[in-house]
Design an enzyme around this catalytic site. Structure first.
Site, PDB file in Angstrom:
ATOM      1  N   GLU A   1     111.116  71.035 101.429  1.00  0.00           N
ATOM      2  CA  GLU A   1     111.053  70.792 102.882  1.00  0.00           C
ATOM      3  C   GLU A   1     112.356  71.217 103.545  1.00  0.00           C
ATOM      4  OE1 GLU A   1     109.763  70.457 105.596  1.00  0.00           O
ATOM      5  OE2 GLU A   1     108.671  68.614 105.937  1.00  0.00           O
ATOM      6  N   ASP A   2     112.276  71.614 104.790  1.00  0.00           N
ATOM      7  CA  ASP A   2     113.499  71.965 105.517  1.00  0.00           C
ATOM      8  C   ASP A   2     114.316  70.730 105.880  1.00  0.00           C
ATOM      9  OD1 ASP A   2     111.602  71.038 107.356  1.00  0.00           O
ATOM     10  OD2 ASP A   2     111.856  72.696 108.771  1.00  0.00           O
TER      11      ASP A   2
ATOM     12  N   PHE B   1     119.807  67.565 117.035  1.00  0.00           N
ATOM     13  CA  PHE B   1     118.780  68.585 116.830  1.00  0.00           C
ATOM     14  C   PHE B   1     119.448  69.875 116.350  1.00  0.00           C
ATOM     15  CE2 PHE B   1     115.523  71.684 117.601  1.00  0.00           C
ATOM     16  CZ  PHE B   1     114.388  71.000 117.196  1.00  0.00           C
TER      17      PHE B   1
ATOM     18  N   ASP C   1     113.217  63.879 108.959  1.00  0.00           N
ATOM     19  CA  ASP C   1     113.694  63.212 110.176  1.00  0.00           C
ATOM     20  C   ASP C   1     113.113  61.788 110.168  1.00  0.00           C
ATOM     21  OD1 ASP C   1     114.848  63.105 112.763  1.00  0.00           O
ATOM     22  OD2 ASP C   1     113.045  63.842 113.709  1.00  0.00           O
TER      23      ASP C   1
ATOM     24  N   ARG D   1     114.761  81.032 113.679  1.00  0.00           N
ATOM     25  CA  ARG D   1     114.609  80.624 112.276  1.00  0.00           C
ATOM     26  C   ARG D   1     115.388  81.559 111.359  1.00  0.00           C
ATOM     27  NH1 ARG D   1     110.251  76.928 111.809  1.00  0.00           N
ATOM     28  NH2 ARG D   1     108.634  77.150 113.380  1.00  0.00           N
TER      29      ARG D   1
END
Ligand code: IMP
Ligand code: MG
Length: 189
Positions: free
Chosen positions: A104-105, A157, A108, A170
């Site tokens: 996963e990136d 963010f 959160d 990206r």
């Protein structure tokens, strides 16, 4: 490279070299942990995980297969996960009997991973572990066990290296912090 991202960038949080060094380390650690385990199967969560998967897999020196799934969460703002998650694209292969490592990136609230883990658990894998490049522990709403974490980051963010700012940027080789309150203008998209 076009510098159109600069006006959205507060600061570079993780430079490219730091990312690459840590990913190499994670690859070595995963290789050691799975040295005597068969059927290691990496599942990349699209789209954010694509850069991480591509770099990580080249640092894993035990045999393994890869697959992809795409997830979206909907109902909240673009910068906030709603907790309601839906599969956009499912895996192409069965995971029964496989030792799954989810790539996963960023974690959160934890809702996305919670959903993915529950879903994959119903498909009889031999094991499920999680490797997240980034984690924002202060934002967690659902407790998630992360077996491998690249970096713990503050509640900001971020974009770049797979992570998007309204679907853009990206491709950046670093992780940057977004300036508070900026919107992507039409001239940029
Ligand atoms: P969660 O379900 O709240 O854990 O959110 C996970 C997903 O939200 C990630 O896979 C990302 O796609 C997205 N996300 C969360 N934080 C960020 C961020 O700082 N930048 C870009 N995307 C993010
Ligand atoms: Mg994601």
């Amino acid at each position: 490279m076009s510098r159109s991202y600069e006006r959205y960038l507060d600061e570079i949080l993780i430079p490219a070299e730091t990312l690459q060094a840590r990913i190499a380390e994670l690859g070595r650690q995963i290789s050691d942990d799975y040295r005597d385990t068969k059927n290691l199967h990496l599942i990349c969560v699209l789209k954010g995980g694509v850069m991480f998967l591509a770099d990580l897999t080249r640092h894993i020196d035990v045999p393994h297969s890869i697959d992809f799934m795409a997830i979206s969460s909907y109902g909240a703002g673009v910068r906030e996960s709603s907790g309601r998650v839906r599969i956009e694209m499912d895996l192409s292969h069965d995971i029964a009997g496989k030792n799954v490592l989810i790539v996963e990136d960023i974690v959160d609230s934890g809702h996305t991973l919670d959903y993915i883990i529950s879903l994959l658990s119903t498909r009889q894998p031999a094991s499920i572990s999680v490797c997240a490049l980034l984690s924002k522990p202060s934002r967690r709403q659902v407790p998630i066990t992360l077996d491998y974490v690249g970096f713990e980051i503050p509640d900001k963010f971020v974009f770049g290296y797979g992570l998007d700012l309204d679907e853009l940027f990206r491709n950046l080789p670093f992780v940057g912090v977004c300036k508070p309150g900026v919107q992507i203008g039409d001239d940029c998209a």
